[in-house]
Write a protein that holds these residues in place. Sequence first.
Motif, short mmCIF file in Angstrom:
data_model
loop_
_atom_site.label_atom_id
_atom_site.label_comp_id
_atom_site.label_asym_id
_atom_site.label_seq_id
_atom_site.Cartn_x
_atom_site.Cartn_y
_atom_site.Cartn_z
N THR A 1 -12.04 19.64 2.16
CA THR A 1 -11.12 20.54 2.86
C THR A 1 -9.70 20.40 2.30
OG1 THR A 1 -12.43 20.35 4.88
CG2 THR A 1 -10.17 21.16 5.11
N VAL A 2 -9.27 19.17 2.04
CA VAL A 2 -7.90 18.92 1.56
C VAL A 2 -7.65 19.64 0.24
CG1 VAL A 2 -6.29 17.16 0.74
CG2 VAL A 2 -7.70 16.72 2.76
N ILE A 3 -8.55 19.47 -0.72
CA ILE A 3 -8.36 20.07 -2.05
C ILE A 3 -8.46 21.59 -1.98
CG2 ILE A 3 -9.36 20.26 -4.36
CD1 ILE A 3 -10.22 17.31 -4.08
N ILE A 4 -9.48 22.09 -1.28
CA ILE A 4 -9.73 23.53 -1.25
C ILE A 4 -8.59 24.28 -0.58
CG2 ILE A 4 -11.21 25.31 -0.24
CD1 ILE A 4 -13.57 23.39 -0.72
N VAL A 5 -8.18 23.81 0.61
CA VAL A 5 -7.12 24.51 1.34
C VAL A 5 -5.82 24.49 0.55
CG1 VAL A 5 -5.69 24.46 3.42
CG2 VAL A 5 -8.15 24.14 3.60
N PHE B 1 3.80 15.49 -10.00
CA PHE B 1 4.37 16.08 -11.21
C PHE B 1 3.30 16.46 -12.23
CE2 PHE B 1 8.15 13.57 -9.75
CZ PHE B 1 8.93 14.68 -9.44
N SER B 2 2.13 15.81 -12.16
CA SER B 2 1.03 16.18 -13.08
C SER B 2 0.04 17.12 -12.42
CB SER B 2 0.32 14.90 -13.55
OG SER B 2 -0.22 14.18 -12.45
N ARG B 3 0.37 17.59 -11.19
CA ARG B 3 -0.44 18.57 -10.46
C ARG B 3 -1.88 18.08 -10.25
NH1 ARG B 3 1.98 23.27 -9.71
NH2 ARG B 3 0.01 24.35 -9.35
N GLN B 4 -2.02 16.81 -9.85
CA GLN B 4 -3.31 16.24 -9.52
C GLN B 4 -3.40 15.98 -8.02
OE1 GLN B 4 -5.83 15.99 -11.69
NE2 GLN B 4 -4.41 16.91 -13.17
N PRO B 5 -4.60 15.89 -7.45
CA PRO B 5 -4.73 15.64 -6.00
C PRO B 5 -4.10 14.31 -5.59
CG PRO B 5 -6.83 16.30 -6.98
CD PRO B 5 -5.90 16.05 -8.11
N PHE C 1 -16.38 7.17 -7.46
CA PHE C 1 -15.99 7.63 -8.79
C PHE C 1 -16.34 9.11 -8.99
CE2 PHE C 1 -15.80 3.11 -10.00
CZ PHE C 1 -14.57 3.13 -10.66
N ALA C 2 -17.48 9.52 -8.45
CA ALA C 2 -17.84 10.95 -8.54
C ALA C 2 -16.83 11.80 -7.80
CB ALA C 2 -19.25 11.16 -7.96
N PHE C 3 -16.36 11.31 -6.64
CA PHE C 3 -15.32 12.02 -5.90
C PHE C 3 -14.07 12.20 -6.76
CE2 PHE C 3 -11.37 11.69 -3.51
CZ PHE C 3 -11.48 12.76 -2.62
N VAL C 4 -13.65 11.14 -7.44
CA VAL C 4 -12.46 11.19 -8.29
C VAL C 4 -12.65 12.20 -9.42
CG1 VAL C 4 -11.03 9.88 -9.90
CG2 VAL C 4 -11.72 8.85 -7.74
N SER D 1 0.83 -1.21 0.00
CA SER D 1 0.00 0.00 0.00
C SER D 1 0.86 1.25 0.00
CB SER D 1 -0.93 0.00 1.22
OG SER D 1 -1.79 -1.11 1.20
N ILE D 2 1.85 1.29 0.88
CA ILE D 2 2.69 2.48 0.99
C ILE D 2 3.56 2.65 -0.25
CG2 ILE D 2 4.60 3.52 2.29
CD1 ILE D 2 1.86 3.72 3.62
N LEU D 3 4.11 1.55 -0.77
CA LEU D 3 4.98 1.62 -1.94
C LEU D 3 4.23 2.16 -3.15
CD1 LEU D 3 7.73 0.97 -3.23
CD2 LEU D 3 6.89 -1.35 -3.69
N PHE D 4 3.05 1.61 -3.43
CA PHE D 4 2.30 2.07 -4.59
C PHE D 4 1.73 3.47 -4.38
CE2 PHE D 4 2.81 -2.13 -6.13
CZ PHE D 4 2.54 -2.09 -7.50
N ALA D 5 1.34 3.80 -3.15
CA ALA D 5 0.87 5.16 -2.87
C ALA D 5 1.97 6.17 -3.15
CB ALA D 5 0.40 5.26 -1.42
N TRP D 6 3.20 5.83 -2.78
CA TRP D 6 4.33 6.75 -3.01
C TRP D 6 4.60 6.91 -4.50
CZ3 TRP D 6 9.69 5.64 -4.39
CH2 TRP D 6 10.51 6.78 -4.33
N MET D 7 4.63 5.80 -5.25
CA MET D 7 4.94 5.87 -6.68
C MET D 7 3.88 6.66 -7.45
SD MET D 7 6.65 2.19 -7.70
CE MET D 7 5.19 1.22 -7.30
N LEU D 8 2.62 6.37 -7.18
CA LEU D 8 1.56 7.11 -7.87
C LEU D 8 1.41 8.52 -7.32
CD1 LEU D 8 -1.07 4.27 -8.31
CD2 LEU D 8 0.25 5.40 -10.07
N GLY D 9 1.79 8.72 -6.04
CA GLY D 9 1.81 10.06 -5.48
C GLY D 9 2.81 10.95 -6.19
N LEU D 10 3.98 10.39 -6.52
CA LEU D 10 4.97 11.15 -7.29
C LEU D 10 4.42 11.55 -8.65
CD1 LEU D 10 8.28 9.15 -6.60
CD2 LEU D 10 7.70 11.44 -5.76
N LEU D 11 3.74 10.61 -9.30
CA LEU D 11 3.14 10.90 -10.61
C LEU D 11 2.09 12.00 -10.49
CD1 LEU D 11 3.00 10.07 -13.60
CD2 LEU D 11 1.26 8.38 -12.96
N ALA D 12 1.26 11.93 -9.44
CA ALA D 12 0.23 12.95 -9.23
C ALA D 12 0.86 14.31 -8.95
CB ALA D 12 -0.68 12.55 -8.07
#
Length: 576
Positions: free
Chosen positions: A130-134, A24-28, A358-361, A11-22
Amino acid sequence: MHELIRDITLSILFAWMLGLLAHFSRQPLILAYLIAGFCIGPFGAGWVHSQESISVISELGLIFMLFMIGLEIDLKKIVRAGRVILFAAGSQLLGGCLLGILFFVGIGLSLGGGHFDAVYLCVACALSSTVIIVKVLYEKRELDTLPGRITLGILVLQDIFAILFLAVQPSLANLQVSVILLSIGRVAVLVAAALLVSRYVLPRLFHQIARRPELILLGALAWCFLVAETAERLSLSREMGALIAGVSLSTFPYALDVTAKVTTLRDFFITLFFVALGMTIPVPGLSVIGLALMIAGFTVASRLVTTFTPLYLMKQGLRASLLPALNLAQISEFSLVVIQTGIADHHIAAETANAASFAFVVLAVLSTFVMTRSDEITRWAIGPLKRIGLRDLDHGNGHAEDGHGGGHGEARRIVILGFFRAASALLAEIERQTPVLLEQITVVDFNPNVYQTLLSRDLHVIYGDISNVDTLLHAGIGKSEMIILSVPDSLLKGATNEKLVRHVRALNPTALIVATADLLADVGALYEAGASYVTVTRLSDAHELFTVIEAAQAGLLADKRAELDLRLGERREVLP
């Protein structure tokens, strides 16, 4: 046990790898965590398939997330919330829930009989992230603007609404007045006990261990799990208890210290929660995608109606009414918490929960894009809104036919373009030293509070967007003798000091133009654009700090402070 450790590692490994991608692509980042969970979960590669692991990871993450949400709820700010924020938040929440019930029941979702899909969705759609807005408002430096403060105030009251829903949520299947009162009573007892302990017991304990960071952290965690387990014994939920534990700690003297020390641990477990949530999302069918799009569309439409309308009716102007509506147009991470509690109690169908995820995403991606461009969208929307008959604050004051600016008479000899703290301090200084000069000053700004306050003080003010050349033209600054630009580039929307200087110089070749520079490198460019004088605020700040050092070295700091206190007491600023 070994399988759980392996699952957490993945979980942590894949969260970190995809977090890096997000990143650099300026996604949440939350979007990256959900996708990471899907990739390694039973509906993806299947590397994590133990339902027990997923459940443990999810519950731990949920407890920590609610604990931190509670820590960040400032009860004092809620008490001090202005009439505008209270009315806007109440209208948004009640209106959103009412429209939600009508809409979701209308499309065939269940409302009773042990299934409450419509109820959970209307609550979930009433909450914003709150996370996205702030994050976006912080990056845009808009947290301290009027629309930013309104947005944050509504967010805080949304959290309180979610807390109240979680209090009655376990009793939805047996929703009687006595059951609701019993649930609220249990919550009240738990809240009262937690607040009393955090007020009279915990400060003394934490004072004794203040120099031992590891004990501060351990004490905060012990408090979180103690209240969470107590809530479970009271037939509430551990998640509800964690939220109450956080809220109670937010009021005591060591709250900031606790928050700072728990933040890293919180990020770890929140990451696990969203990864675990992603593991539960199957490959969507057409029906799930269709419902998700309807949920997303309803959320945006209802937010615009229920947020814009009350703010507009309270005369906040089109811009300050539109921006909070755009900021809030997404589904909250707290909504996913609400949905998960519904799944745990078998109140909501899995297909409905998946559609909400999916609506959240979808909205997380779209709202991030919209918020980064909200100023341009607002400027584009104001014209059509005026053409269909909506009036802005400039109506009836000689406003321009194109809808870009207004007047309260033509500009006078001295014009202040844009009004923030420096301009507020300048007017207070003029009022103290040369009050007669106020009669020769015009302020141009689109903050409705500034506009109404200046009007109430009989000062000359024009409501309009200074980044629009038509506003400057119709305000009549071509006849003014001095134009002051006191707002730094970091706070200007749709313009820079250099751009404004060029526009003003084109309209008025002879006026004295005073501009403000953020950077030393900007000074030359502003003079080339036509500025007569450029202020660099860091120089005046440095001079003030130097006088403080001199006073301290001479043993006169108390005298200097007394002098400053006297000056502050005499001031009557528009923006305190």
